[in-house]
Every structure is written in structure tokens, then in C-alpha cells.
Design a protein around this motif. Structure first.
Motif, PDB file in Angstrom:
ATOM      1  N   GLY A 184       7.915   5.521 -16.357  1.00 31.93           N
ATOM      2  CA  GLY A 184       8.213   5.212 -14.968  1.00 31.93           C
ATOM      3  C   GLY A 184       7.010   5.236 -14.059  1.00 31.93           C
ATOM      4  O   GLY A 184       7.080   4.752 -12.921  1.00 31.93           O
ATOM      5  N   ALA A 185       5.898   5.797 -14.529  1.00 30.45           N
ATOM      6  CA  ALA A 185       4.683   5.850 -13.709  1.00 30.45           C
ATOM      7  C   ALA A 185       3.931   4.524 -13.717  1.00 30.45           C
ATOM      8  O   ALA A 185       3.017   4.317 -12.923  1.00 30.45           O
ATOM      9  CB  ALA A 185       3.761   6.961 -14.204  1.00 30.45           C
ATOM     10  N   VAL A 186       4.310   3.607 -14.603  1.00 32.82           N
ATOM     11  CA  VAL A 186       3.622   2.320 -14.719  1.00 32.82           C
ATOM     12  C   VAL A 186       4.324   1.272 -13.862  1.00 32.82           C
ATOM     13  O   VAL A 186       5.523   1.031 -14.020  1.00 32.82           O
ATOM     14  CB  VAL A 186       3.576   1.845 -16.190  1.00 32.82           C
ATOM     15  N   LYS A 187       3.604   0.643 -12.964  1.00 36.06           N
ATOM     16  CA  LYS A 187       4.159  -0.391 -12.086  1.00 36.06           C
ATOM     17  C   LYS A 187       3.865  -1.802 -12.590  1.00 36.06           C
ATOM     18  O   LYS A 187       4.712  -2.690 -12.511  1.00 36.06           O
ATOM     19  CB  LYS A 187       3.602  -0.260 -10.666  1.00 36.06           C
ATOM     20  N   GLU A 188       2.635  -2.006 -13.070  1.00 34.91           N
ATOM     21  CA  GLU A 188       2.250  -3.343 -13.485  1.00 34.91           C
ATOM     22  C   GLU A 188       1.173  -3.284 -14.568  1.00 34.91           C
ATOM     23  O   GLU A 188       0.500  -2.258 -14.738  1.00 34.91           O
ATOM     24  CB  GLU A 188       1.737  -4.165 -12.305  1.00 34.91           C
ATOM     25  N   VAL A 189       1.030  -4.375 -15.278  1.00 37.18           N
ATOM     26  CA  VAL A 189      -0.037  -4.534 -16.265  1.00 37.18           C
ATOM     27  C   VAL A 189      -0.670  -5.896 -16.031  1.00 37.18           C
ATOM     28  O   VAL A 189       0.031  -6.913 -15.933  1.00 37.18           O
ATOM     29  CB  VAL A 189       0.494  -4.435 -17.706  1.00 37.18           C
ATOM     30  N   LEU A 204       2.186  -8.034 -25.056  1.00 41.62           N
ATOM     31  CA  LEU A 204       3.413  -8.529 -24.430  1.00 41.62           C
ATOM     32  C   LEU A 204       4.651  -8.067 -25.194  1.00 41.62           C
ATOM     33  O   LEU A 204       5.684  -7.759 -24.591  1.00 41.62           O
ATOM     34  CB  LEU A 204       3.379 -10.059 -24.346  1.00 41.62           C
ATOM     35  N   ASN A 205       4.560  -8.000 -26.508  1.00 43.82           N
ATOM     36  CA  ASN A 205       5.686  -7.511 -27.311  1.00 43.82           C
ATOM     37  C   ASN A 205       5.985  -6.048 -26.989  1.00 43.82           C
ATOM     38  O   ASN A 205       7.155  -5.655 -26.878  1.00 43.82           O
ATOM     39  CB  ASN A 205       5.385  -7.669 -28.800  1.00 43.82           C
ATOM     40  N   LYS A 210       9.350  -1.808 -24.440  1.00 37.89           N
ATOM     41  CA  LYS A 210       9.337  -0.459 -23.882  1.00 37.89           C
ATOM     42  C   LYS A 210       9.109  -0.414 -22.368  1.00 37.89           C
ATOM     43  O   LYS A 210       9.349   0.618 -21.739  1.00 37.89           O
ATOM     44  CB  LYS A 210       8.252   0.366 -24.573  1.00 37.89           C
ATOM     45  N   TYR A 211       8.630  -1.494 -21.781  1.00 40.94           N
ATOM     46  CA  TYR A 211       8.321  -1.496 -20.351  1.00 40.94           C
ATOM     47  C   TYR A 211       8.887  -2.756 -19.702  1.00 40.94           C
ATOM     48  O   TYR A 211       8.188  -3.486 -18.996  1.00 40.94           O
ATOM     49  CB  TYR A 211       6.801  -1.433 -20.132  1.00 40.94           C
ATOM     50  N   GLU A 212      10.175  -3.003 -19.948  1.00 41.35           N
ATOM     51  CA  GLU A 212      10.770  -4.259 -19.499  1.00 41.35           C
ATOM     52  C   GLU A 212      10.798  -4.420 -17.986  1.00 41.35           C
ATOM     53  O   GLU A 212      10.878  -5.533 -17.464  1.00 41.35           O
ATOM     54  CB  GLU A 212      12.200  -4.410 -20.057  1.00 41.35           C
ATOM     55  N   LYS A 213      10.726  -3.321 -17.227  1.00 39.86           N
ATOM     56  CA  LYS A 213      10.774  -3.385 -15.762  1.00 39.86           C
ATOM     57  C   LYS A 213       9.391  -3.505 -15.125  1.00 39.86           C
ATOM     58  O   LYS A 213       9.269  -3.660 -13.913  1.00 39.86           O
ATOM     59  CB  LYS A 213      11.488  -2.157 -15.208  1.00 39.86           C
ATOM     60  N   VAL A 214       8.355  -3.425 -15.941  1.00 38.90           N
ATOM     61  CA  VAL A 214       6.985  -3.481 -15.423  1.00 38.90           C
ATOM     62  C   VAL A 214       6.585  -4.929 -15.124  1.00 38.90           C
ATOM     63  O   VAL A 214       6.865  -5.839 -15.911  1.00 38.90           O
ATOM     64  CB  VAL A 214       6.003  -2.859 -16.446  1.00 38.90           C
TER      65      VAL A 214
END
Length: 233
Positions: A184-189, A204-205, A210-214
Motif C-alpha cells: 500500500g505504500a507504493v503509488k506508482e511505478v 509489468l507481470n 501483486k500491485y494491480e492498483k498502482v
């Protein structure tokens, strides 16, 4: 003579005199003892200063060595579009940038107001080094002051104890210490402008699983300016 030094010498003299029997203390006036002490200090200090400086250098080197062995630093930046940062820390635009939410509790795990570890703080940039003795330096002066030549980094730091690492990878030089952070601490990549397709597909995989909301963005080098543009994927 510095007033602080004179004050400390007089206090030290008083402490030592209290250990001497009263009848012995009375053999020489206090003022005369103080004058002799100050004279001795003025005569001997040039020699002693060199010894203290040498001891200070040795202590500093030991401190730096032990700090590298015991303390780790998470270094972040305010500037996701800085060309130098991408060149220096992301394999010349072949890597990627993780955008964190600085308000996540992960970045403030202080156990007390005096805790120097596990919370995010802004680095201070200065022309001169802190000049206090090592014992009098604050946590900010020890861990958060850098030369103003590095101002472009706009760095924030969080210090951690390396023994708390969740995984250690041994290398030929310094071991790599890995710490877990909440998803939850990750906003964007942001994907580097020169990232190879094989690495991009792999990353991307992982993000899809694991980070579908990012939010995922692609960095693109501007064709007419020295800048990066970001396009959301």
C-alpha cells in the motif's frame, strides 16, 4: 584562552581538590593553583591538541566503519523527472522508479521523539561540514547533512538497523540488505525510457499480479527539450 575552556578547567580543578585533605589544600592559595593550571594548559595545549586531533580522526574512521556495518539508509528523492537521477541511479534510463506514498505509516515508525531510525526526513545541504565534536553532533548532523553539490538530488532519508533486514544477499564487497515494505505504500511505478523489453514485460507481470492498483507510467525522452515526459499505461 576560551571562556568555556577556562570554566571547565576550574571545575576540574575543584573536583580534584575535593579529593585532597583540607590541610594539604591550605598549603597553597586557590587563586595560585588556578593560575598555575592555566599556565600549564597554555604551554602544553599545542602538543596535546595534535594528539587529540589524531585520536579524533581515528575515532571518526572507526565510527564510519561501524556505521556502514550496522546502519542502512533508504534514500529517496522528490524529483521523479530529474535526468541526472535517472542516469546515475537507474542504469542510464534502463531501470525504473518507484513512487511511494510518504504519508504511509511505513515511513514513520518512531518509537519516541528522540528516535533517529525508521522515519523519513529531508536531507539538509550545506557548504561547510558540521564542526562540533562527534559526541555533540545531533542525529540530523550525523545522517542528514550533505554537500550542497548534491542539492539537485532533493533527497529524503530513512535510517534503519541492518540487523532488522528481512533478507541478506552476500556479495564480494558489502552485503545487500533487503527490507520489506507494504504494498500500500507504493503509488506508482515509472518505466525507464530505455528499459529493455524483456525486463519491461517481467516487471509489468509482477505489477499486474501483486500491485494491480498502482499507476504505471512510461518515461519518454522529449525530442525538443532536455526533459522527460511521462505517459500512463
Amino acid at each position: 584562552m576560551d571562556n568555556v575552556v577556562e570554566h571547565e578547567l576550574k571545575n576540574s580543578l575543584q573536583t580534584e581538590l575535593e579529593k585532597v585533605p583540607a590541610e594539604v589544600r591550605g598549603l597553597i592559595p586557590r587563586a595560585q593553583l588556578e593560575a598555575l593550571t592555566m599556565e600549564f594548559y597554555d604551554q602544553q595545549w599545542p602538543k596535546l591538541e595534535k594528539q587529540f586531533l589524531a585520536m579524533g580522526d581515528a575515532f571518526f574512521q572507526t565510527f564510519v566503519q561501524k556505521s556502514n556495518e550496522l546502519i542502512g539508509v533508504l534514500s529517496l528523492t522528490e524529483k521523479s523527472n530529474n535526468l541526472l537521477m535517472w542516469s546515475h541511479y537507474a542504469r542510464s534510463h534502463k531501470g525504473f522508479c518507484i513512487g511511494f506514498d510518504e504519508n504511509d505509516p511505513f515511513f514513520d515508525q518512531r518509537r519516541s521523539d528522540k528516535d533517529e531510525f525508521y522515519y523519513l526526513r529531508k536531507v539538509k545541504y550545506a557548504k561547510d561540514r558540521p564542526t562540533k565534536s562527534m559526541m555533540k553532533l545531533t542525529g540530523t548532523e550525523l545522517f542528514l547533512v550533505k554537500s550542497d553539490d548534491w542539492y539537485y538530488e532533493q533527497e529524503w532519508r530513512m535510517c534503519a538497523v541492518l540487523s532488522d533486514a528481512h533478507k541478506t544477499i552476500e556479495t564480494g564487497t558489502f552485503p545487500i540488505q533487503l527490507f520489506k515494505f507494504p504494498r500500500g505504500a507504493v503509488k506508482e511505478v515509472i518505466l525507464g525510457a530505455c528499459m529493455e523489453n524483456k525486463l519491461k514485460d517481467k516487471l509489468l507481470n509482477v505489477l499486474r499480479e501483486k500491485y494491480e492498483k498502482v499507476v504505471v507510467k512510461q518515461a519518454i525522452i522529449s525530442s525538443n527539450e532536455f526533459k522527460l515526459n511521462f505517459v500512463e499505461l
